[in-house]
Design an enzyme around this catalytic site. Structure first.
Site, short mmCIF file in Angstrom:
data_model
loop_
_atom_site.label_atom_id
_atom_site.label_comp_id
_atom_site.label_asym_id
_atom_site.label_seq_id
_atom_site.Cartn_x
_atom_site.Cartn_y
_atom_site.Cartn_z
N HIS E 14 35.39 65.88 12.90
CA HIS E 14 36.51 66.61 13.50
C HIS E 14 37.39 67.18 12.41
CE1 HIS E 14 40.16 63.63 13.54
NE2 HIS E 14 39.42 63.40 12.49
N CYS E 33 43.37 66.16 6.31
CA CYS E 33 42.76 66.08 7.64
C CYS E 33 42.50 67.46 8.23
CB CYS E 33 43.64 65.29 8.61
SG CYS E 33 43.90 63.59 8.08
N HIS E 39 35.83 66.67 8.49
CA HIS E 39 35.52 65.34 7.96
C HIS E 39 35.08 64.52 9.20
CE1 HIS E 39 39.68 64.86 9.29
NE2 HIS E 39 39.47 63.55 9.35
N HIS E 41 34.38 60.29 11.25
CA HIS E 41 34.71 58.87 11.37
C HIS E 41 33.63 58.13 12.15
CE1 HIS E 41 38.81 59.52 9.95
NE2 HIS E 41 38.94 60.51 10.80
N ASP E 79 29.00 61.10 20.62
CA ASP E 79 28.28 60.51 19.49
C ASP E 79 27.49 61.55 18.71
OD1 ASP E 79 27.48 58.37 17.86
OD2 ASP E 79 25.58 58.22 18.94
N HIS E 80 27.70 61.56 17.39
CA HIS E 80 27.04 62.52 16.50
C HIS E 80 27.40 63.97 16.87
CE1 HIS E 80 24.82 58.96 15.24
NE2 HIS E 80 24.47 59.63 14.16
N GLU E 125 40.16 54.75 14.77
CA GLU E 125 39.68 55.91 14.01
C GLU E 125 39.19 55.49 12.63
OE1 GLU E 125 41.57 60.26 13.41
OE2 GLU E 125 42.47 58.72 12.16
#
Lengths: 138, 138, 138, 138, 138, 138
Positions: E14, E33, E39, E41, E79-80, E125
């Site tokens: 994100h 950010c 980047h 998480h 996810d992913h 996060e």
């Protein structure tokens, strides 16, 4: 050479009990771990393989495939089972974490592809106790 | 008002099994958790009490004494046991984490001193599943 | 050969301070770790032994006995203590995690039974810093 | 000889993608890890150095200085970055954890002082997957 | 009333970026950010439901079914993935953990069975930052 | 309303000691926690704030700013300190975790911006003991 570790989880019941001993001997040696009605654990299983990364993928080995092999060859036999009663490859063996780690190695090693070597089986029985086994050749 | 939590640990075997059902019904509802030969877990138990700190000690309650009470009233009955077979206060109950958390509350609450109130029983069955119970009055 | 690890816990105060230096030198080298009024840590101690499992028990060594030996020979001297002032086997030594890990090895190794070998002392000072020591022969 | 480990953290985006393959080949091999719009991780980085403690300080090496070197030489380039696009030392490489661990070793080793040796780079990609690299000489 | 929590995991990319601002404003407010190349998480998702245990099963709700619903309604979409680009229910929203936790609640709540109530969405996060959301009615 | 938690870390020495009692009374009540030469802990501090996310940023409050405020108003006074001797806001107070959690609340609350409310101070003294404080109004 790099080392890749996949962590898996299973739950099982067991007891520490030597059938060639009397119940009194078992209780003297194993204490409450010999409870005839069993107790159990959440086991955390660390499988470490080693080898050279493939230049096309950057992978030593696809960790999803590794996870599938562990699932099929190991967890399928152990998860939600009684280690003393339900597990063919533990028959006739003591159900200690040491013996279980060695048995998991012997169960898993033949099913890994040639390009990777099994390096270590690490098995947590509780958050404060674990065993590591590196095979017979080390 | 402050809240003080002590985390304890126990290992136990159990199965999810309703004795008024057929084995087939049990397996249909509970799947591998109904394995007749049992499975087991490392349970993490969080006991939270609440009250006002004592100005002479700074303590809501001496955490070593709290730990001793939990040990004597709860862990002594659960650790290295079979929850379905060995635990008087689980007799006739389903051995789910929900029911076990409520049973631990009922077992522990009467043995705490008057100046503290039991606030929460939180019980991890696996590292990915836990139950919280705050008593009937909330 | 298998490796068995037991994880123990102790809390202690210490400071990093070389008494042959001036306070200014100490502060320059050790910063806030040299605070003359001490600071402290929750130490996590991993003790790893190695050997062959006993075929009668499945144990490399009874982990409860290992825990008792660690308690008596190590934790009794360190837990809730000041490492610089209260610990005979740290007298005249710098109280770094490196030196403490070596001292724990030297304190523990002579008290283990012949059939097991001490393999590693691993000591977490904070959740982000740890030291490992494998003895002089490695 | 003692081993000192410092654990650091960084977040990054990446994808597993071999640019000499078709998108279909990439998806076949890497599955959802090949998502063209990226995904990402919280990486946990364990840097282990080895050597002899300095008798004046008790330190193998000042862990705050080690942390600063890791910050400057490694994390500055990786944290909150896209591993495929933003990182000079990953250009032209596959962005697997295996390759990243080796690249971190190569990036960090030349900047450590002579009295310490880099022993291991251990890199968690998720809480269930990690890679270790011990350099080419082992 | 008991509370049951299931912990799930997903990875995503994100950036924090307000498209109605200039890049300079974004960098001033969000710092690294806002990196235009993203980047990411490892997110840990805690889903807590509440209700009364069923006397026949001991379950508030079958945790395997809960996990399947979370998988289908939430993880399948996250996810992913790239939270800014790939997720229909995040379109036009800021990709902060606060907003994502609320969006997960709104996505999941309508798909839970009537006998249970969604109580809390808790979303890590990083290992040091998490958000909790209890719905609009609390 | 959402809740945002930031986890911070500090190390400190302390003892549990009521100066209006004799040493014998202190040892009787506090045991080894009364060691006159101090002991210490790695404290984990969870600071939870609550409020409405800002629609322009998606943030309840910028977690980096929250971390800076905690650093300046709390950690600067506690980290690598002796809680009994070095901390102005603990003077004349018992150094229990309960009292320390309340003191941290009182120290931090006035320095948070108006748009957020402090919701909870949660303080781990060891991995098995923590205290929560929600302020006087709850």
């Amino acid at each position: 050479m790099v080392y890749l570790t996949r962590i898996e989880h299973f739950n099982a019941a067991h007891k520490l009990y030597n059938p060639s001993w009397t119940p009194e001997q078992n209780e003297q040696v194993f204490g409450k771990c010999a409870n005839e009605n069993w107790h159990g654990h959440n086991y955390e299983l660390y499988v470490t393989i080693k080898g050279m990364p493939n230049p096309d993928t950057g992978f030593l080995f696809d960790v999803k495939k590794l996870s599938s092999i562990i699932q099929r060859e190991v967890l399928e036999h152990l998860d939600h089972k009684n280690l003393n009663l339900d597990v063919p490859f533990m028959q006739g063996k003591m159900c200690s974490t040491e013996v279980l780690a060695i048995a998991i190695w012997d169960q898993l090693a033949p099913h890994l592809p040639e390009e990777v070597q099994l390096h270590c089986i690490k098995l947590y029985e509780t958050p404060r106790i674990y065993v590591e086994y590196f095979g017979v050749t080390r």
